[in-house]
Design a protein around this motif. Structure first.
Motif, mmCIF file in Angstrom:
data_model
loop_
_atom_site.group_PDB
_atom_site.id
_atom_site.type_symbol
_atom_site.label_atom_id
_atom_site.label_comp_id
_atom_site.label_asym_id
_atom_site.label_seq_id
_atom_site.Cartn_x
_atom_site.Cartn_y
_atom_site.Cartn_z
ATOM 1 N N MET A 13 0.837 -1.198 0.000
ATOM 2 C CA MET A 13 0.000 0.000 0.000
ATOM 3 C C MET A 13 0.869 1.245 0.000
ATOM 4 O O MET A 13 2.018 1.224 0.383
ATOM 5 C CB MET A 13 -0.903 0.005 1.235
ATOM 6 N N ARG A 14 0.235 2.352 -0.410
ATOM 7 C CA ARG A 14 0.963 3.600 -0.518
ATOM 8 C C ARG A 14 0.357 4.643 0.418
ATOM 9 O O ARG A 14 -0.860 4.805 0.453
ATOM 10 C CB ARG A 14 0.833 4.084 -1.956
ATOM 11 N N PHE A 15 1.205 5.323 1.171
ATOM 12 C CA PHE A 15 0.725 6.338 2.114
ATOM 13 C C PHE A 15 1.520 7.624 1.957
ATOM 14 O O PHE A 15 2.729 7.585 1.749
ATOM 15 C CB PHE A 15 0.885 5.826 3.554
ATOM 16 N N ARG A 16 0.811 8.754 2.094
ATOM 17 C CA ARG A 16 1.494 10.047 2.032
ATOM 18 C C ARG A 16 1.687 10.600 3.440
ATOM 19 O O ARG A 16 0.723 10.730 4.202
ATOM 20 C CB ARG A 16 0.657 11.045 1.222
ATOM 21 N N VAL A 17 2.917 10.911 3.769
ATOM 22 C CA VAL A 17 3.224 11.414 5.105
ATOM 23 C C VAL A 17 3.812 12.819 5.001
ATOM 24 O O VAL A 17 4.814 13.026 4.313
ATOM 25 C CB VAL A 17 4.230 10.491 5.835
ATOM 26 N N ALA A 18 3.188 13.768 5.673
ATOM 27 C CA ALA A 18 3.767 15.110 5.772
ATOM 28 C C ALA A 18 4.785 15.081 6.901
ATOM 29 O O ALA A 18 4.473 14.663 8.012
ATOM 30 C CB ALA A 18 2.674 16.136 6.071
ATOM 31 N N VAL A 19 5.999 15.508 6.624
ATOM 32 C CA VAL A 19 7.067 15.477 7.619
ATOM 33 C C VAL A 19 7.447 16.911 7.975
ATOM 34 O O VAL A 19 7.882 17.680 7.121
ATOM 35 C CB VAL A 19 8.295 14.707 7.075
ATOM 36 N N LEU A 20 7.268 17.262 9.246
ATOM 37 C CA LEU A 20 7.553 18.626 9.709
ATOM 38 C C LEU A 20 8.619 18.557 10.805
ATOM 39 O O LEU A 20 8.295 18.419 11.981
ATOM 40 C CB LEU A 20 6.280 19.278 10.272
ATOM 41 N N PRO A 21 9.888 18.636 10.435
ATOM 42 C CA PRO A 21 10.958 18.446 11.434
ATOM 43 C C PRO A 21 10.993 19.538 12.504
ATOM 44 O O PRO A 21 11.264 19.258 13.658
ATOM 45 C CB PRO A 21 12.237 18.453 10.590
ATOM 46 N N GLY A 22 10.755 20.797 12.128
ATOM 47 C CA GLY A 22 10.706 21.877 13.111
ATOM 48 C C GLY A 22 12.068 22.338 13.589
ATOM 49 O O GLY A 22 13.030 22.391 12.809
ATOM 50 N N ASP A 23 12.152 22.651 14.888
ATOM 51 C CA ASP A 23 13.333 23.319 15.453
ATOM 52 C C ASP A 23 14.137 22.410 16.394
ATOM 53 O O ASP A 23 13.684 21.343 16.793
ATOM 54 C CB ASP A 23 12.874 24.544 16.258
ATOM 55 N N GLY A 24 15.302 22.923 16.795
ATOM 56 C CA GLY A 24 16.127 22.251 17.810
ATOM 57 C C GLY A 24 16.476 20.831 17.400
ATOM 58 O O GLY A 24 16.950 20.590 16.290
ATOM 59 N N ILE A 25 16.183 19.883 18.290
ATOM 60 C CA ILE A 25 16.493 18.481 17.991
ATOM 61 C C ILE A 25 15.456 17.855 17.065
ATOM 62 O O ILE A 25 15.607 16.695 16.668
ATOM 63 C CB ILE A 25 16.605 17.620 19.278
ATOM 64 N N GLY A 26 14.399 18.609 16.719
ATOM 65 C CA GLY A 26 13.354 18.079 15.826
ATOM 66 C C GLY A 26 13.917 17.395 14.579
ATOM 67 O O GLY A 26 13.677 16.211 14.344
ATOM 68 N N HIS B 18 5.408 -1.715 1.838
ATOM 69 C CA HIS B 18 4.561 -0.521 1.705
ATOM 70 C C HIS B 18 5.418 0.645 1.240
ATOM 71 O O HIS B 18 6.609 0.692 1.510
ATOM 72 C CB HIS B 18 3.913 -0.150 3.040
ATOM 73 N N GLU B 19 4.745 1.578 0.581
ATOM 74 C CA GLU B 19 5.492 2.748 0.133
ATOM 75 C C GLU B 19 5.034 3.971 0.917
ATOM 76 O O GLU B 19 3.840 4.280 0.956
ATOM 77 C CB GLU B 19 5.254 2.964 -1.360
ATOM 78 N N PHE B 20 5.972 4.641 1.552
ATOM 79 C CA PHE B 20 5.650 5.871 2.281
ATOM 80 C C PHE B 20 6.235 7.046 1.516
ATOM 81 O O PHE B 20 7.447 7.169 1.386
ATOM 82 C CB PHE B 20 6.197 5.806 3.708
ATOM 83 N N GLN B 21 5.342 7.860 1.017
ATOM 84 C CA GLN B 21 5.787 9.031 0.257
ATOM 85 C C GLN B 21 5.924 10.202 1.222
ATOM 86 O O GLN B 21 4.923 10.681 1.786
ATOM 87 C CB GLN B 21 4.749 9.330 -0.827
ATOM 88 N N LEU B 22 7.155 10.646 1.458
ATOM 89 C CA LEU B 22 7.402 11.700 2.441
ATOM 90 C C LEU B 22 7.464 13.057 1.768
ATOM 91 O O LEU B 22 8.145 13.225 0.766
ATOM 92 C CB LEU B 22 8.722 11.450 3.174
ATOM 93 N N ARG B 23 6.737 14.013 2.320
ATOM 94 C CA ARG B 23 6.798 15.385 1.802
ATOM 95 C C ARG B 23 7.070 16.320 2.969
ATOM 96 O O ARG B 23 6.326 16.322 3.953
ATOM 97 C CB ARG B 23 5.467 15.735 1.121
ATOM 98 N N GLU B 24 8.138 17.098 2.875
ATOM 99 C CA GLU B 24 8.549 17.942 4.001
ATOM 100 C C GLU B 24 7.888 19.311 4.004
ATOM 101 O O GLU B 24 7.656 19.893 2.939
ATOM 102 C CB GLU B 24 10.067 18.140 3.979
ATOM 103 N N GLY B 25 7.599 19.803 5.179
ATOM 104 C CA GLY B 25 7.043 21.144 5.321
ATOM 105 C C GLY B 25 7.717 21.890 6.455
ATOM 106 O O GLY B 25 8.376 21.299 7.310
ATOM 107 N N LEU B 26 7.548 23.210 6.453
ATOM 108 C CA LEU B 26 8.150 24.057 7.478
ATOM 109 C C LEU B 26 7.169 24.303 8.619
ATOM 110 O O LEU B 26 5.984 24.562 8.388
ATOM 111 C CB LEU B 26 8.522 25.422 6.881
ATOM 112 N N ILE B 27 7.687 24.237 9.835
ATOM 113 C CA ILE B 27 6.873 24.620 10.988
ATOM 114 C C ILE B 27 7.780 25.174 12.078
ATOM 115 O O ILE B 27 8.954 24.802 12.161
ATOM 116 C CB ILE B 27 6.045 23.426 11.526
ATOM 117 N N GLY B 28 7.225 26.081 12.899
ATOM 118 C CA GLY B 28 7.959 26.585 14.056
ATOM 119 C C GLY B 28 8.838 27.767 13.727
ATOM 120 O O GLY B 28 8.596 28.525 12.786
ATOM 121 N N GLY B 29 9.916 27.921 14.508
ATOM 122 C CA GLY B 29 10.815 29.052 14.346
ATOM 123 C C GLY B 29 11.439 29.087 12.957
ATOM 124 O O GLY B 29 11.570 30.154 12.338
#
Ligand code: IPM
Ligand code: MG
Length: 359
Positions: free
Chosen positions: A1-14, A34-45
């Motif tokens: 199966m295929r899943f889309r995951v939004a990845v928001l690393p953020g700040d510090g040790i995030g 399974h296939e995990f499609q990762l898409r990065e986004g900005l959050i925080g400082g």
């Protein structure tokens, strides 16, 4: 199966803990097909620095168009003096929870056998502990009306604790359902001897209990619960409580486990789930290979379980964590004499390897 995951690393040790969590997710994908499609986004400082807002619209859109969100941590001294609505915590984390309407925050506190001596409490008090705090996440004092007024001699500050029947019912339903899959014991925590919102809370939970005759329900006042958590935590199975009480009690539960670096969380509503380690951005140790990635890795396990229904993969991640701890590997926060201290990246590598190779 295929899943889309939004990845928001953020700040510090995030970013550093999320790098290890996504490595483990990829390993689980290879092992279970399974296939995990990762898409990065900005959050925080970091998002504020790049765009002028800690929760850019693009990030919200990314989250809403994903199957699940993996979040690192937000905040740091650099952004503490910004106006409240632009600070990473109040300007990004809380609005994200609200926007995704993730009203049930699951914070499992599980003592891994290898870590029974890592807590400041006695081994016999915490050994074998497995409790789940279900914290209401989108209501209460966090989101009630707030204001400041000038009065003679100073100011008056107001926060409001508001709960509706439906807000209580939906999170309580989740807690009952979860208790059903565990030891079938639910403790609803409130302050019904003082707060009106708690009296409504107790009424709604008591009424709902009729739908769950197989679950044993008891009510406990929050001050007593704080005491019972250190006196005899194994009396609990699922603890259900409102937002602020849950914030406080879940940090306390973390200490039973030995380190905040071990505690994952899942925030669930009726749509996209949000997964994040309970710990913060710890800017003081960022970039020094001192952060424990296990809370983020266990958050991935919760994502596999609750958002994707991949129980087998979730268990594989949890077992890999247990096995690596059994072998004596420790990050700095859980280091004990005679164990092998490893950095953030190495801990992630060891766990990912186990996830991929285990028979
Ligand atoms: C948590 C944190 C947050 C909260 C802060 C950072 C706003 O303490 O997730 O427990 O209070 O919810
Ligand atoms: Mg907290």
């Amino acid at each position: 199966m295929r899943f889309r995951v939004a990845v928001l690393p953020g700040d510090g040790i995030g970013p550093e803990v999320i790098a290890q969590a996504t490595r483990v997710l990829a390993a689980a994908g290879r092992r279970f097909g399974h296939e995990f499609q990762l898409r990065e986004g900005l959050i925080g400082g970091i998002a504020y620095d790049a765009t002028g807002h800690p929760l850019p619209q693009a990030t919200l859109d990314l989250c809403r168009s994903s199957d699940a969100v993996l979040l690192g941590a937000v905040g740091g001294p650099k952004w503490d003096k910004l106006p409240v609505h632009l600070r990473p915590e109040a300007g990004a984390l809380l609005p994200l929870r609200k926007a995704l309407d993730v009203y049930a925050n699951l914070r499992p506190a599980v003592v891994f056998p290898a870590l029974a001596d890592a807590s400041t409490l006695k081994r016999e008090v915490v050994e074998g502990l497995d409790i789940l705090v279900v914290r209401e996440l989108t209501g209460g004092l966090y989101f009630g009306e707030k204001r400041r007024e000038e009065i003679p001699g100073g100011q008056r500050a107001v926060d409001t604790m508001v709960y509706t029947t439906e807000e209580i019912r939906r999170v309580a339903r989740r807690a009952f359902e979860l208790a059903r899959t565990r030891k079938k014991k639910l403790t609803s925590v409130d302050k019904a001897n003082v707060l009106e919102s708690s009296r409504l809370w107790r009424e709604v939970v008591t009424e709902l209990a009729k739908d769950y005759p197989d679950v044993e329900l008891n009510h406990m006042l929050v001050d007593n619960c704080a005491m019972q958590l250190v006196r005899n935590p194994k009396q609990f199975d699922v603890i259900l409580t409102e937002n602020l009480f849950g914030d406080i009690l879940s940090d306390q539960a973390a200490q039973l486990v030995g380190s905040l670096g071990m505690l994952p969380s899942a925030s669930l509503g009726d749509g996209v789930g949000l997964y994040e380690p309970v710990h913060g951005s710890a800017p003081d140790i960022a970039g020094r290979q001192l952060a424990n990635p296990i809370a983020a890795i266990l958050s991935v396990a919760l994502m596999l379980r609750y958002s994707f229904g991949l129980e087998e993969a979730a268990l594989a991640v949890e077992r890999a964590v247990a096995a690596v701890l059994e072998e004596g590997y420790r990050t700095a926060d859980i280091m004990e004499p005679g164990r092998k201290q490893v950095g953030t990246t190495e801990m992630g590598r060891l766990i990912a390897e186990k996830v991929e190779k285990a028979a």
